[in-house]
Design an enzyme around this catalytic site. Structure first.
Site, short mmCIF file in Angstrom:
data_model
loop_
_atom_site.label_atom_id
_atom_site.label_comp_id
_atom_site.label_asym_id
_atom_site.label_seq_id
_atom_site.Cartn_x
_atom_site.Cartn_y
_atom_site.Cartn_z
N LEU A 185 0.84 -1.15 0.03
CA LEU A 185 0.17 0.02 0.20
C LEU A 185 0.86 1.29 -0.02
O LEU A 185 1.61 1.39 0.82
CB LEU A 185 -0.94 -0.17 1.27
CG LEU A 185 -1.90 -1.17 1.44
CD1 LEU A 185 -2.63 -1.14 2.64
CD2 LEU A 185 -3.00 -1.15 0.12
N THR A 206 1.91 4.85 0.64
CA THR A 206 1.55 5.84 1.73
C THR A 206 2.14 7.33 1.15
O THR A 206 1.83 8.07 1.76
CB THR A 206 1.92 5.37 3.03
OG1 THR A 206 3.49 5.16 2.77
CG2 THR A 206 1.28 4.31 3.42
N SER A 236 7.11 5.98 -0.52
CA SER A 236 7.08 5.31 0.95
C SER A 236 5.53 4.28 0.78
O SER A 236 4.76 4.77 0.07
CB SER A 236 6.98 6.30 1.97
OG SER A 236 6.90 5.61 3.16
N SER A 237 5.92 3.30 1.49
CA SER A 237 4.69 2.37 1.40
C SER A 237 4.68 1.48 2.45
O SER A 237 5.72 1.24 3.22
CB SER A 237 4.78 1.58 0.18
OG SER A 237 6.13 0.56 0.00
N SER A 238 3.75 0.83 2.69
CA SER A 238 3.40 -0.20 3.69
C SER A 238 3.69 -1.70 2.69
O SER A 238 2.67 -2.04 1.94
CB SER A 238 2.23 -0.23 4.34
OG SER A 238 2.06 -1.44 5.41
#
Length: 402
Positions: free
Chosen positions: A75, A77, A98-100
């Site tokens: 995901l 972000t 940036s991510s999860s």
């Protein structure tokens, strides 16, 4: 706040079924840490046309938000180093910064750390803080140190960790430098890709400690390296599988752009290739190409008449290889002080002749001065290239640290 205990148990079940989750302690962490807390203020979901649809936690249907939070996907972000979902009201374009990361990747990596109770972990790349929280639950908040280069990302992660009940050591800074203040560490894990494992991480890891990091600089063709630090300050291990993460920001390559024909106007040689450059679209040849030609980029473009154009550029060494299709064959024009395609082609052919081993056959050895990668045989000789030693096919690359 919606209770997501059922979703957490379901996620743990899926991770266990996939083989990524294998130990009861990590299962307890997955079941306990609410992933949705680490997605504030929201996420970007991909839509048609290369755009991203912002979805925020506030204002979303709780059931929809829970479904997104526990989906088996990465995901995004943040876009372009600054944009978050609460700042965009409609689909936007941008580059994820940036991510999860997908839970299967996160959990698989921390399982590979082989941690024991009481051990101290250094995490490079806090991101949303979700993986930090899992480690805090497993090891205790005082045994986790996490470093994030982006101050805004770090602040959001720190707030989420506090909300989840973990007052761990969150540091804003360049993770490539580690965090010597709390060294030495039993384990180091990177949630970003690096060109090579920095020796600073080796220096900050106890003898017998483990470093786990994705190595490589292309968006694909990277490998998950697991090395153990030796008593003499060296580290040795192997690539344990494919892995894909965003590049460490200070190492992110600037895409080759502008007039590509001008960049390739003065070749030193032209010949037919022995293998197709399209092989560089495959994971393992791409990984090997980066070992043979560190700093090179594989570039695809389309001419005004629709013709597919392929290049390998090394901007730092002012070298290039340009490929043109000739029926079912390919021609290559090379220029600059380094014959990039010669090195890459030799490596891929030697790999094929060695039986096309999997990426997990690659071993590596790290010293204060060099990184050495090899496949097969013994770690001997000193040449910086792929070659044969005796009657055994041995691929070997030695990268001096500069």
């Amino acid at each position: 706040m919606t209770d997501t205990a059922c979703q957490r148990r379901a996620l743990a079940d899926r991770l266990e079924k996939s083989g990524a989750l294998t130990t009861p302690q990590w299962r307890a962490a997955v079941e306990s840490v609410p992933r949705e807390l680490f997605l504030n203020p929201g996420v970007f979901l991909p839509v048609d046309g290369g755009r991203w649809r912002p979805v925020t936690a506030v204002g979303s249907d709780p059931a929809e938000w829970a479904e997104i939070a526990y989906s088996d996907q990465t995901l995004t972000t943040q876009l372009d180093g600054h944009l978050t979902a609460d700042q965009a009201g409609e689909p936007v374009t941008g580059v994820p910064t940036s991510s999860s990361t997908t839970p299967v990747t996160v959990v698989s990596m921390i399982e590979h750390l082989d941690v024991e109770d009481g051990q101290h972990v250094l995490e490079i790349g806090t991101g949303t803080g979700y993986s930090s929280a899992l480690m805090c639950h497993r090891l205790g908040e005082d045994n986790v140190t996490t470093v994030e280069v982006d101050p805004h990302v770090a602040a959001r992660a720190d707030a989420a960790l506090e909300t989840a009940g973990y007052s761990t050591w969150t540091v804003t800074g360049d993770g490539l430098l580690g965090h010597p203040r709390r060294a030495p560490y039993d384990r180091v894990v990177a949630t970003c890709a690096v060109r090579r494992i920095p020796y600073t991480w080796v220096r900050q890891t106890k003898p017998g400690g483990v470093i786990l990091a994705t190595v490589g600089s292309w968006p694909y063709g990277t490998g998950l390296a697991k090395v153990t630090v030796n008593d003499d300050g060296t580290a040795e291990g192997r690539i344990i599988g494919r892995s894909s993460f965003m590049q460490a920001r200070s190492q992110a390559a600037t895409p080759v752009a502008g007039d590509l024909s001008a960049r390739t106007a003065y070749p030193d040689s032209e010949r037919a290739t022995k293998i197709s450059p399209l092989m560089l679209e495959d994971w393992i040849p791409a990984f090997l190409a980066q070992l043979a030609a560190p700093g090179a980029q594989f570039v695809r473009a389309t001419a005004s008449n629709g013709t597919q154009l392929l290049y390998v550029f090394d901007p730092d060494r002012e070298s290039f290889a340009e490929f043109t299709a000739d029926g079912d064959a390919w021609m290559v024009r090379q220029g600059g002080p380094v014959a990039l395609w010669d090195d890459i082609e030799q490596t891929v052919i030697a790999w094929q002749e060695a039986g096309s081993p999997d990426i997990t056959a690659v071993r590596l050895h790290i010293t204060e001065r060099t990184h050495t990668y090899w496949i097969g045989g013994q770690r001997i000789a000193t040449r910086t290239s792929s070659h044969w030693i005796g009657d055994k096919p041995v691929l070997r690359w030695e990268h001096p640290l500069t």
